[in-house]
Design a protein around this motif. Structure first.
Motif, short mmCIF file in Angstrom:
data_model
loop_
_atom_site.label_atom_id
_atom_site.label_comp_id
_atom_site.label_asym_id
_atom_site.label_seq_id
_atom_site.Cartn_x
_atom_site.Cartn_y
_atom_site.Cartn_z
N GLU A 23 0.84 -1.19 0.00
CA GLU A 23 0.00 0.00 0.00
C GLU A 23 0.88 1.25 0.00
OE1 GLU A 23 -2.33 -0.35 3.52
OE2 GLU A 23 -3.65 -1.91 2.71
N GLN A 24 0.32 2.33 -0.51
CA GLN A 24 1.07 3.59 -0.54
C GLN A 24 0.10 4.76 -0.52
OE1 GLN A 24 3.92 3.78 -3.73
NE2 GLN A 24 4.57 5.85 -3.26
N ARG A 25 0.42 5.80 0.24
CA ARG A 25 -0.41 7.00 0.33
C ARG A 25 0.43 8.22 -0.02
NH1 ARG A 25 -5.21 8.68 2.46
NH2 ARG A 25 -5.66 6.58 3.23
N PHE A 27 -4.62 7.21 -2.21
CA PHE A 27 -4.18 5.92 -1.69
C PHE A 27 -4.22 4.89 -2.81
CE2 PHE A 27 -5.49 1.76 -0.03
CZ PHE A 27 -4.50 1.51 0.91
N ALA A 38 -3.35 0.55 -3.55
CA ALA A 38 -3.02 -0.74 -2.96
C ALA A 38 -2.94 -1.78 -4.06
CB ALA A 38 -4.06 -1.15 -1.92
N GLU A 61 -2.26 -6.15 -4.73
CA GLU A 61 -2.15 -7.47 -4.13
C GLU A 61 -2.03 -8.52 -5.22
OE1 GLU A 61 -4.42 -10.29 -0.82
OE2 GLU A 61 -5.49 -8.61 -1.76
N TYR A 81 -5.45 -4.27 -8.21
CA TYR A 81 -5.01 -2.93 -7.79
C TYR A 81 -6.22 -2.04 -7.57
CZ TYR A 81 -0.30 -4.30 -9.18
OH TYR A 81 0.90 -4.95 -9.28
#
Length: 618
Positions: free
Chosen positions: A270-272, A301, A303, A305, A319
């Motif tokens: 994850e990245q913000r 945000f 994310a 997986e 995503y």
């Protein structure tokens, strides 16, 4: 306590205070953490309640196990109370799911009142590898868009779980020409408080608008921030589904910088990004969706997986992206959306930086690659396709043009290599004569270069100057939508490998098939190396690697590397190498060996001294 001890303790105290000050979270971060913690507490409470309900229900074997997420969908569709407690948001606004379809020349979009958003997005002008119209949304059970926030009753609310009331007549809407239409959905809590979604679609573009009104919702929303995003994965569309999945990624563009999230192994990340957000996006190899907030954005945000083996076609790559907005001053949120093919001109119409998601070179040369692709390569293929419909022919023509543009650089490089090849007998003589004296060998070699007026780097520097162009085209032909599903000769799709031979076994990197244009490209590169004499200027010094043998290995190595790349890329390099062979052969005929003799400087010096001694005796 001595003086040094006191000073040391004071310094430690000062550093501790300074560290605490600089690492102290801001008020905004504190509020965000509180909201996240409250959401987690809410989820924990819901899970605890579910467990309690499961324990109360009689167990009747394996069939009693229920997928709670799917059960929630079914409960809502039937119009009864949701299976999860949502407090004030448990209100039922409709008794059934209703579908509205908007048809345009470019796409058909199906919207549901379960979440008030699209569940299917079908492109009319693009098909998958098996000739089905591209349908971008992977899961069509509820809206792909969702507005998320924490309710004042401490529930984590996602509007994709809420059943809205259509404010229009559900059914089919047909748009043509410059037509546009607006459709709306509302979720009401009481007579004065509701959430209203209003979409506006246009017949002639992939972009559409969304307005979200939070009418008198302050008493029901905890805090002042809400998140809006795309929560569904994108479908794969290419025959090589693994490459399509591995090309998937999420992006945030803010402050003139593009942030990318792309996993290279199984797991989750994850990245913000904080600040004003220009747009957010998720994409597959050739298709993508964008959300551009027009009001109140404060962070974004993303994310990603990957479930299952990353290198397995059966793995799942998912995503999600969302943008956070502050509703303290304005309770109306506006977004511009895009969903469709990653064509340059369509994306440029949406946002001038939207095409940045396409890989066209390393970051170091992006300043060069970007204008080259936008202002030369893409216009050439766009305009050329109006005259020549076959993109294979256009690639050949493009290869000829690039070769002509690079002719001054390649001409100088090839001439230098030809001159170096003609000097090989003299260089071999020097190496044999001074094989036990490397320092003397180097000195005599440099002297020979000077007398012959040959620069040993003359063949390398012009080649290095070509690399930014060649690397840019390497990335462009692999990732460009332009050559997708365009055929040429035996290649059905220039954006995919053109396999012509099947092997009874699998080779690492290559696989169990061999591509046609790659085979021809490697053969042409080997022939070019043969004609040019390699990149060696003579026999390798003692202890040094045999560079000549290495250059002959390069075409064989590239056969493995390029075998699974786009056939359009291999076709381009095949054309480029064939033209290089013709150019090198012509230069070889025009090049003559420099008339330079190898002179032993020691013998010459002895003769000079002996001559002086003879004159003195006279």
């Amino acid at each position: 306590m001595d003086r040094n001890t006191v000073i040391g303790l004071l310094l430690i105290f000062a550093l501790t205070i300074g560290w605490a000050f600089f690492t102290m979270p801001s008020q905004e971060e504190i509020e965000q953490r509180r909201a996240e913690q409250a959401a987690q507490d809410s989820i924990a409470a819901v899970l605890a309640q579910q467990q309690a309900l499961e324990q109360e229900q009689p167990k009747s074997g394996p069939s009693s196990q229920v997928d709670t997420s799917r059960a929630e969908d079914l409960t809502m569709v039937q119009g009864s109370e949701p299976s999860l407690p949502l407090g004030a948001f448990s209100t039922v606004n409709a008794t059934d799911t209703l579908i509205t379809t908007v048809r345009t020349p470019k796409y058909d979009i199906e919207l549901t009142n379960l979440g008030a958003g699209p569940i299917r997005y079908t492109l009319s002008e693009h098909v998958t590898w098996d000739q089905e119209n591209v349908q971008m949304i992977r899961d069509g059970s509820r809206s792909a868009y969702s507005l998320g926030f924490l309710s004042s009753q401490n529930y984590n609310i996602e509007t994709s779980n809420l059943l809205f009331e259509p404010l229009h007549e559900p059914g089919e809407i047909l748009l043509n020409g410059e037509d546009a239409v607006s459709i709306a959905y509302a979720f009401s809590i009481d007579n004065d408080s509701r959430i209203v979604y209003t979409y506006t679609f246009y017949a002639d573009q992939y972009s559409y608008d969304l307005q979200v009104e939070l009418e008198n919702m302050q008493p029901y929303i905890s805090g002042t921030v809400v998140d809006f995003g795309w929560t569904e994965g994108l479908n794969t569309t290419e025959k090589d589904s693994l490459k399509d999945k591995q090309s998937s990624a999420a992006y945030i563009f803010a402050g003139g910088e593009l942030e990318k999230l792309q996993l290279s192994e199984e797991g989750m990340e994850e990245q913000r990004i904080n600040g004003t957000i220009d747009w957010i996006s998720t994409r597959s190899r050739f298709f993508g969706q964008y959300i551009k907030p027009l009001t109140n954005s404060s962070s974004a945000f993303m994310a990603g997986e990957v479930t299952g083996d990353y290198a397995n076609p059966g793995s799942i790559h998912n995503y999600q992206v969302s943008v956070q907005s502050n509703i303290a001053q304005n309770n109306v949120l506006e977004y511009e959306m895009f969903a469709g093919p990653l064509n340059y001109y369509d994306l440029r119409e949406f946002d001038e930086n939207a095409y940045d998601v396409i890989e066209i070179g390393y970051a170091l040369i992006r300043w060069f690659a970007d204008p080259l692709v936008r202002f030369l390569v893409i216009p050439f293929f766009t305009l050329g396709s109006m005259v020549i419909s076959n993109y294979g022919v256009l690639i050949i023509l493009f290869g000829v043009i690039v070769k002509l543009l690079l002719f001054p650089l390649t001409q100088k490089s090839f001439k230098s290599m030809a001159a170096m090849r003609e000097l090989q007998p003299q260089l071999k003589e020097i190496q044999d004569k001074y094989k036990d004296n490397p320092e003397k060998q180097q000195k005599e070699t440099i002297a020979l270069y000077r007398k012959a007026k040959v620069n040993p780097l003359g063949g390398c520097l012009p080649m290095l100057l070509q690399f930014p162009i060649l690397i840019t085209l390497f990335f462009f032909f692999q990732n460009s939508m332009i050559i997708r599903q365009e055929s040429f000769l035996w290649a059905d799709d220039l954006s995919a490998p053109d396999y012509i031979l099947s092997l009874p076994f699998s080779i690492p990197l290559m696989g169990d098939q061999i591509a046609g244009f790659v085979l021809l490209m490697s053969a042409a590169m080997f022939l070019q190396t043969k004609i040019s004499g390699g990149m060696n200027s003579g026999a390798a010094p003692a202890g040094a690697p045999n560079m000549k043998a290495f250059t002959y290995m390069i075409p064989f190595v590239l056969l493995f590397v390029f075998n699974n790349f786009a056939s359009g890329l291999s076709l381009y390099y095949l054309v480029y190498n064939v033209l290089s062979i013709a150019q090198q052969a012509l230069i070889n005929k025009q090049t003559t060996a420099p008339a330079v003799a190898v002179v032993d400087n020691n013998t010459k010096e002895q003769k000079r001294k002996k001559g002086k001694g003879s004159k003195k005796r006279k």
